[in-house]
Each structure stands twice: as structure tokens, then as C-alpha cells.
Design an enzyme around this catalytic site. Structure first.
Site, PDB file in Angstrom:
ATOM      1  N   GLY A  18      -8.326  23.882  65.910  1.00 52.65           N
ATOM      2  CA  GLY A  18      -9.342  23.406  64.967  1.00 52.65           C
ATOM      3  C   GLY A  18     -10.724  23.997  65.174  1.00 52.65           C
ATOM      4  N   ARG A  24     -12.438  27.549  60.934  1.00 55.38           N
ATOM      5  CA  ARG A  24     -13.863  27.531  60.586  1.00 55.38           C
ATOM      6  C   ARG A  24     -14.130  28.200  59.234  1.00 55.38           C
ATOM      7  NH1 ARG A  24     -18.581  29.390  61.845  1.00 55.38           N
ATOM      8  NH2 ARG A  24     -17.818  31.512  61.939  1.00 55.38           N
ATOM      9  N   ASP A 177       1.819  31.922  53.227  1.00 55.76           N
ATOM     10  CA  ASP A 177       1.409  33.267  52.839  1.00 55.76           C
ATOM     11  C   ASP A 177       0.309  33.023  51.813  1.00 55.76           C
ATOM     12  OD1 ASP A 177       1.008  35.687  51.463  1.00 55.76           O
ATOM     13  OD2 ASP A 177       2.946  36.404  52.154  1.00 55.76           O
ATOM     14  N   HIS A 178      -0.936  33.225  52.222  1.00 49.92           N
ATOM     15  CA  HIS A 178      -2.025  32.742  51.363  1.00 49.92           C
ATOM     16  C   HIS A 178      -2.063  33.475  50.015  1.00 49.92           C
ATOM     17  CE1 HIS A 178      -4.212  36.052  53.328  1.00 49.92           C
ATOM     18  NE2 HIS A 178      -4.876  36.110  52.212  1.00 49.92           N
ATOM     19  N   LYS A 182      -2.958  32.160  45.552  1.00 45.30           N
ATOM     20  CA  LYS A 182      -3.976  32.713  44.638  1.00 45.30           C
ATOM     21  C   LYS A 182      -3.632  32.333  43.200  1.00 45.30           C
ATOM     22  CE  LYS A 182      -5.240  36.742  47.407  1.00 45.30           C
ATOM     23  NZ  LYS A 182      -6.681  36.655  47.579  1.00 45.30           N
ATOM     24  N   HIS A 240       2.827  39.743  52.299  1.00 42.21           N
ATOM     25  CA  HIS A 240       2.094  39.577  51.045  1.00 42.21           C
ATOM     26  C   HIS A 240       2.660  40.423  49.899  1.00 42.21           C
ATOM     27  CE1 HIS A 240      -0.621  37.545  53.614  1.00 42.21           C
ATOM     28  NE2 HIS A 240      -1.210  38.607  54.089  1.00 42.21           N
ATOM     29  N   LYS A 331      -6.617  50.144  54.687  1.00 43.61           N
ATOM     30  CA  LYS A 331      -7.962  49.719  55.096  1.00 43.61           C
ATOM     31  C   LYS A 331      -8.929  50.880  54.890  1.00 43.61           C
ATOM     32  CE  LYS A 331      -6.717  46.027  58.093  1.00 43.61           C
ATOM     33  NZ  LYS A 331      -7.255  44.980  57.227  1.00 43.61           N
TER      34      LYS A 331
HETATM   35  P1  NAP Z   1      -8.802  32.104  67.174  1.00 40.25           P
HETATM   36  O1  NAP Z   1     -10.128  32.265  66.529  1.00 40.25           O
HETATM   37  O2  NAP Z   1      -8.508  32.886  68.429  1.00 40.25           O
HETATM   38  O3  NAP Z   1      -8.607  30.548  67.477  1.00 40.25           O
HETATM   39  C1  NAP Z   1      -7.546  30.066  68.235  1.00 40.25           C
HETATM   40  C2  NAP Z   1      -7.663  28.562  68.318  1.00 40.25           C
HETATM   41  O4  NAP Z   1      -6.576  28.060  69.104  1.00 40.25           O
HETATM   42  C3  NAP Z   1      -8.935  28.071  69.000  1.00 40.25           C
HETATM   43  O5  NAP Z   1      -9.330  26.850  68.411  1.00 40.25           O
HETATM   44  C4  NAP Z   1      -8.469  27.837  70.436  1.00 40.25           C
HETATM   45  O6  NAP Z   1      -9.348  26.925  71.082  1.00 40.25           O
HETATM   46  C5  NAP Z   1      -7.085  27.257  70.162  1.00 40.25           C
HETATM   47  N1  NAP Z   1      -6.156  27.381  71.291  1.00 40.25           N
HETATM   48  C6  NAP Z   1      -5.869  28.496  72.017  1.00 40.25           C
HETATM   49  N2  NAP Z   1      -4.982  28.202  72.994  1.00 40.25           N
HETATM   50  C7  NAP Z   1      -4.702  26.879  72.878  1.00 40.25           C
HETATM   51  C8  NAP Z   1      -3.869  25.975  73.583  1.00 40.25           C
HETATM   52  N3  NAP Z   1      -3.135  26.375  74.623  1.00 40.25           N
HETATM   53  N4  NAP Z   1      -3.815  24.703  73.188  1.00 40.25           N
HETATM   54  C9  NAP Z   1      -4.556  24.258  72.134  1.00 40.25           C
HETATM   55  N5  NAP Z   1      -5.366  25.060  71.415  1.00 40.25           N
HETATM   56  C10 NAP Z   1      -5.438  26.358  71.784  1.00 40.25           C
HETATM   57  O7  NAP Z   1      -7.600  32.454  66.170  1.00 40.25           O
HETATM   58  P2  NAP Z   1      -7.638  32.407  64.570  1.00 40.25           P
HETATM   59  O8  NAP Z   1      -8.191  33.698  64.086  1.00 40.25           O
HETATM   60  O9  NAP Z   1      -8.268  31.145  64.132  1.00 40.25           O
HETATM   61  O10 NAP Z   1      -6.088  32.440  64.226  1.00 40.25           O
HETATM   62  C11 NAP Z   1      -5.256  31.306  64.318  1.00 40.25           C
HETATM   63  C12 NAP Z   1      -3.891  31.633  63.739  1.00 40.25           C
HETATM   64  O11 NAP Z   1      -4.041  31.980  62.368  1.00 40.25           O
HETATM   65  C13 NAP Z   1      -3.206  32.834  64.371  1.00 40.25           C
HETATM   66  O12 NAP Z   1      -1.806  32.640  64.338  1.00 40.25           O
HETATM   67  C14 NAP Z   1      -3.559  33.987  63.440  1.00 40.25           C
HETATM   68  O13 NAP Z   1      -2.596  35.032  63.480  1.00 40.25           O
HETATM   69  C15 NAP Z   1      -3.515  33.272  62.113  1.00 40.25           C
HETATM   70  N6  NAP Z   1      -4.333  33.900  61.063  1.00 40.25           N
HETATM   71  C16 NAP Z   1      -5.679  34.050  61.220  1.00 40.25           C
HETATM   72  C17 NAP Z   1      -6.428  34.618  60.204  1.00 40.25           C
HETATM   73  C18 NAP Z   1      -7.924  34.759  60.314  1.00 40.25           C
HETATM   74  O14 NAP Z   1      -8.523  35.227  59.348  1.00 40.25           O
HETATM   75  N7  NAP Z   1      -8.542  34.380  61.408  1.00 40.25           N
HETATM   76  C19 NAP Z   1      -5.800  35.049  59.031  1.00 40.25           C
HETATM   77  C20 NAP Z   1      -4.425  34.873  58.886  1.00 40.25           C
HETATM   78  C21 NAP Z   1      -3.710  34.297  59.916  1.00 40.25           C
HETATM   79  P3  NAP Z   1      -9.382  26.779  72.701  1.00 40.25           P
HETATM   80  O15 NAP Z   1      -9.452  28.170  73.251  1.00 40.25           O
HETATM   81  O16 NAP Z   1     -10.549  25.912  72.974  1.00 40.25           O
HETATM   82  O17 NAP Z   1      -8.094  26.098  73.070  1.00 40.25           O
END
Ligand code: NAP
Length: 484
Positions: A18, A24, A177-178, A182, A240, A331
């Protein structure tokens, strides 16, 4: 046009991860916008969970900042933001340890929809599923939402499906799959199946070819490490673009219901031919004054991963035999644009003489920017002096056609999260679909890995490598221009 917002049932949404980037930038702002629109009932609760220690006040401050950054200013009335934040809690919890699980158990309520959003790295999906089960937190109607990437290949996707299946039934698993959230993608189904006009022409007899382009102007940026292990084929095509292809190519489902739609999509994936190496072009962007090249971005001078791919795909079934689908994504391209173009065949004979060759009709479905649908038709140029033909677009920008209501097209995450709460899986991928997509993708990747295939360099800000143009030229066709 009057918006019809029907509040969903009361729910508890637990966002594991979260505090992360996705929560975020996307999940929490999307929830806020639904709250602002009146879709979230007063009893709804959102619980963010991650390992870092925060109290509710600190977490709410983080979300307030995220709303400030990612929600349109006119929707940020302080009283509404405060009311939303009152619904938010934070829990320190470790997906791999024991911390936080008893507390989460104590927070759960009966009689509301329970949804668990796995917004953490895929390596933690199994841990979360297992602990939710072991601590008796999830029940037979709880839903889990799983982010991409769903596996790295067929074997890992199968293993992940099997792990989740130990603790959750398929009807409880929402693989995001976002792209499917859309508005225009859903409109694709409305255009096809809500009108008489297109469907009779929607086949190899009348369609010359189909182009799907997803072009980005950004490079791999801070995600270099992840991206270099993935590449455009795994990151974009397997999920996608495959989903877009399925929605264009599938047979009409008997109803707009989750399994009816997903059954038809699965049939398309299973009917895909293997792709010949000569029908694939891979590329890596070079550096320029606007930024470093791919190899510098990923800090791996020997990388053979593609940041661009173009490929020609055939579907072996009665409807599509002989009509190629050209897919292209990359890209650091010239413009940020996503579109699907259905290019119809030329009329069989021109009655207007050789000079006045009629051009093919093209139906373009724009996903971004400026979502809309455009149909290119041939008409007579106005004025005397013979029959001169010109092409004109019949343009339907949703914003223009639908008025102010359409100015505010909901983000894909808004729709998808509300669909989870409503228990509607239509816009989520089923496990067998994901596996079938990997089963098609794996041999293609294995082939170029075996051959040590080296991506062609392409200029940043271009429309990809020269060879990608040739992929269509040699068939007597051309790509549509990459432009915003
Ligand atoms: P991120 O910024 O690295 O955030 C990871 C989150 O997981 C943080 O809140 C972290 O907080 C928490 N976390 C890590 N280890 C944990 C544990 N052992 N127990 C509980 N919480 C834990 O990653 P993200 O970019 O948000 O991506 C999250 C997922 O969405 C991934 O699978 C990614 O492939 C997918 N995704 C992301 C995007 C994007 O745009 N960011 C797009 C498509 C898909 P703590 O370190 O405090 O635990």
C-alpha cells in the site's frame, strides 16, 4: 448525458504494498476518484499494508500527497479528501513473516465484500495467498487482485496459477491487465457487437490486415533492471497486445459475461500460428541528446533484450485465415500513441477510372491520446470538373461526441477495482488464457535466445528500426504513421 453512478456494496479492500509506486500513483487515486463520484458506500474501508512502520496519520498524509499529485485539482475539495481519508487505515505487515497477520485478522469484518490487492512483487504472491488462508482471513467469496507480470514464461505462470489455486478458486482471482479497463477497449466490443454495420465485414474476405501499435516516448528509465529481464515481448505483447488482438479477432460471445468473453478470447490465442523468425523485428533504441541509449539505461552493454518489437501474426481459423495482424510496440518512439487500425480491402473494381483509384476504408480505434474512433471513407471532392475522389475521416472523438461527461473518462484502475468489488471478472484474464498466451510466446523467445539474435539499433524519437518498415513493405503494405 447523465452519469449513472451506482454505489457498490460495502467492502474492505486490503492493499498489500500500500506504500508502493503503483498504490500511490494508480490504486489510491483511482479509489479516491470513485469516492468523489459517489460510488463508494460510507461503510467502505481501505487498509494499506507493508513492512515499514507507519501509523494511520502518516499513511493518510502520504495518500493526501498522492491525491494532490495524481488527481485533477477540481476534484480535490478538502472536505471530500478528509472524508475519504477517514476510510483509510494502515497496517505494518510482512508478507514473508508473521508480523501483522493477527492484527489483520482482528480488523476483518463480516458481511462486507473482502478484496485483497497484491500490489507487491510477484515473488510474494504465493506467500500472501498462503498466509491469508492459514490465518483464516480469506473466505470462499474473498477476492484477490494480482498485478502483472503474471509469470515470466509458461512454466512460471503455471506454477503461480497452481500456487494461487491451492488457496483460492478461479472465480476469486482477478488478474489485472489494465488495458482491458480502458474505455475505448470496451468500446471496441460495443462497436463490434452493438452495431450491424461492422460485424458482417469483420473477416478475412473484407479485411486486408490489422495493425496494432503501442508506442511510448519514454525509455526504460528507472525500471532498467526489471525491463532488461523482460523486454517488449514479455512486457507488452504477451499481455496487453494479446488482449487487444483477442478482442478484435474473437467470435461474438453469447453474452457480455466473464466466462463467455474469456472462452472466446482463449480460442483466438489457441488459433495463433507460430511466428516465423523472418516475421519478427526486434530493436533497441540508441542514445541522443534527449537521453541515454537502451544499453546505457539498463547498464548492460551486452544486453540482447528488445525495447521494440514488430511482428506479423496469423490466426488459423475460418474468420481470419489469410488476414495478417501486424503488432508493433516500442519505447523512445516518435510519439506516445496506442491505436488499432482495421484496414479493409480495396473495392474490387473502380467505376471511376484508373486515376481515381478508391482507397481502402480504415477504421481506427484510438486508445491514447484523445480516445476515439475514426473511419476513413472515400467521397467526391466538391465542385465541378469531373469525379475526383478524396478521403475524409468520419471522426468520433468521445469528448466531442459525448460532451462534458466524456471529458472525464475514468482511469482503467477505477473501473477495474470497482469490478472486483462487484464480482465481475469479464475484464480480467483467466488462468488458462494467461497460460495459452505464454505457450505461444515461449517458443518465439526461445528461438531468438538460441540464435543469440541481436536487436537492431533504432534512432530514439523514430518509428523503430528500418527493418520494421520492411516487414510490411515486403507484403505491399505500410505502417500508419506514429503520431500523437
Ligand atoms: P514498489 O514501489 O517497489 O512497492 C512495493 C510495495 O511492496 C511497497 O509498499 C513495499 O513496502 C511492499 N513490500 C515489499 N516487500 C514486502 C513484504 N515482504 N511484505 C509486505 N509488503 C512488502 O513496487 P510497485 O511499482 O508499486 O509494484 C507493485 C506490483 O505492481 C509489482 O508486481 C509490479 O510488477 C506491479 N506493477 C507496477 C506498475 C507500476 O507502474 N509501478 C505497473 C504495473 C504493474 P515495504 O518495503 O515497506 O514492505
Amino acid at each position: 448525458m447523465v452519469s449513472r453512478v451506482i454505489p457498490v456494496d460495502p467492502f474492505d479492500l486490503i492493499i498489500f504494498g500500500g506504500t508502493g509506486d503503483l498504490a500511490r500513483r494508480k490504486i489510491l487515486p483511482a479509489l479516491y476518484r470513485r469516492f468523489w463520484a459517489g460510488q463508494m458506500p460510507p461503510e467502505a474501508r481501505i487498509i494499506g499494508a507493508a513492512r515499514a512502520a507507519h501509523d494511520d496519520a502518516e499513511y493518510r498524509a502520504m495518500i493526501r500527497a498522492a491525491i494532490g499529485e495524481f488527481v485533477a485539482p477540481e476534484k480535490q475539495e478538502p472536505a471530500t479528501v478528509d472524508a475519504f481519508l477517514e476510510r483509510v487505515r494502515y497496517l505494518t505487515l510482512d508478507a514473508r513473516g508473521d508480523d501483522g497477520w493477527d492484527a489483520l485478522c482482528g480488523m476483518m469484518r463480516n458481511g462486507v465484500v473482502q478484496a485483497f490487492y497484491f500490489s507487491v512483487g510477484p515473488g510474494l504472491f504465493g506467500d500472501l495467498a498462503e498466509r491469508l488462508h492459514r490465518h483464516g482471513i480469506a473466505d470462499a467469496e474473498s477476492r484477490i487482485v494480482v498485478e502483472k507480470p503474471f509469470g515470466h514464461d509458461l512454466q512460471s505462470a503455471r506454477a503461480l496459477n497452481a500456487t494461487l489455486a491451492q488457496h483460492f478458486d478461479e472465480h476469486q482471482i482477478y488478474r489485472i491487465d489494465h488495458y482491458l479497463g480502458k474505455e475505448t477497449v470496451q468500446n471496441l466490443m460495443a462497436v463490434r457487437f452493438g452495431n450491424m454495420l461492422f460485424e458482417p465485414l469483420w473477416n478475412a474476405r473484407n479485411v486486408d490486415h490489422i495493425q496494432i501499435t503501442v508506442a511510448e516516448t519514454v525509455g526504460v528509465g528507472g525500471r532498467g533492471d526489471y525491463y532488461d529481464r523482460s523486454g517488449a515481448m514479455r512486457d507488452m505483447v504477451q499481455n496487453h497486445m494479446m488482449q487487444l488482438l483477442c478482442l478484435i479477432a474473437m467470435e461474438p460471445p453469447y453474452a457480455f459475461e466473464s466466462d463467455a468473453v474469456r472462452d472466446e478470447k482463449l480460442k483466438v490465442i489457441r488459433a495463433l500460428d507460430p511466428v516465423a523468425p523472418g516475421d519478427i523485428v526486434r530493436g533497441q533504441y540508441g542514445g541522443d541528446s534527449g537521453g541515454p541509449g537502451y544499453l546505457e539505461d539498463v547498464e548492460n552493454p551486452d544486453s540482447l533484450t528488445e525495447s521494440f518489437i514488430a511482428l506479423k501474426v496469423h490466426i488459423s481459423n475460418w474468420r481470419w485465415k489469410g488476414t495478417p495482424f501486424y503488432l508493433r510496440t516500442g519505447k523512445r518512439m516518435r510519439a506516445r500513441t496506442s491505436e488499432i487500425a482495421i484496414v479493409f480491402k480495396d473495392p474490387p473494381h473502380s467505376i471511376f477510372g484508373v486515376q481515381e483509384r478508391q482507397k481502402a476504408n480504415v477504421l481506427v480505434i484510438r486508445l491514447q491520446p484523445n480516445e476515439g474512433i475514426n473511419l476513413r471513407v472515400t467521397i467526391k471532392e466538391p465542385g465541378p470538373g469531373g469525379m475526383r475522389l478524396v478521403e475524409v475521416p468520419l471522426d468520433m472523438s468521445f469528448k466531442e461526441a459525448l460532451g462534458p461527461e466524456a471529458e472525464d473518462i475514468p482511469d482503467a484502475y477505477e473501473r477495474l477495482i470497482m469490478d472486483v468489488i462487484r464480482g465481475n471478472q469479464t475484464l480480467f484474464m483467466r488462468g488458462d488464457e494467461v497460460e495459452a498466451a505464454w505457450a505461444w510466446t515461449d517458443p518465439i523467445i526461445a528461438d531468438w535466445e538460441e540464435r543469440g539474435d541481436r536487436p537492431r539499433l533504432y534512432e530514439a524519437g523514430s518509428s523503430g528500426p528500418e527493418d520494421a518498415l520492411m516487414l510490411m513493405h515486403k507484403d505491399g503494405r505500410r505502417w500508419r504513421e506514429v503520431k500523437a
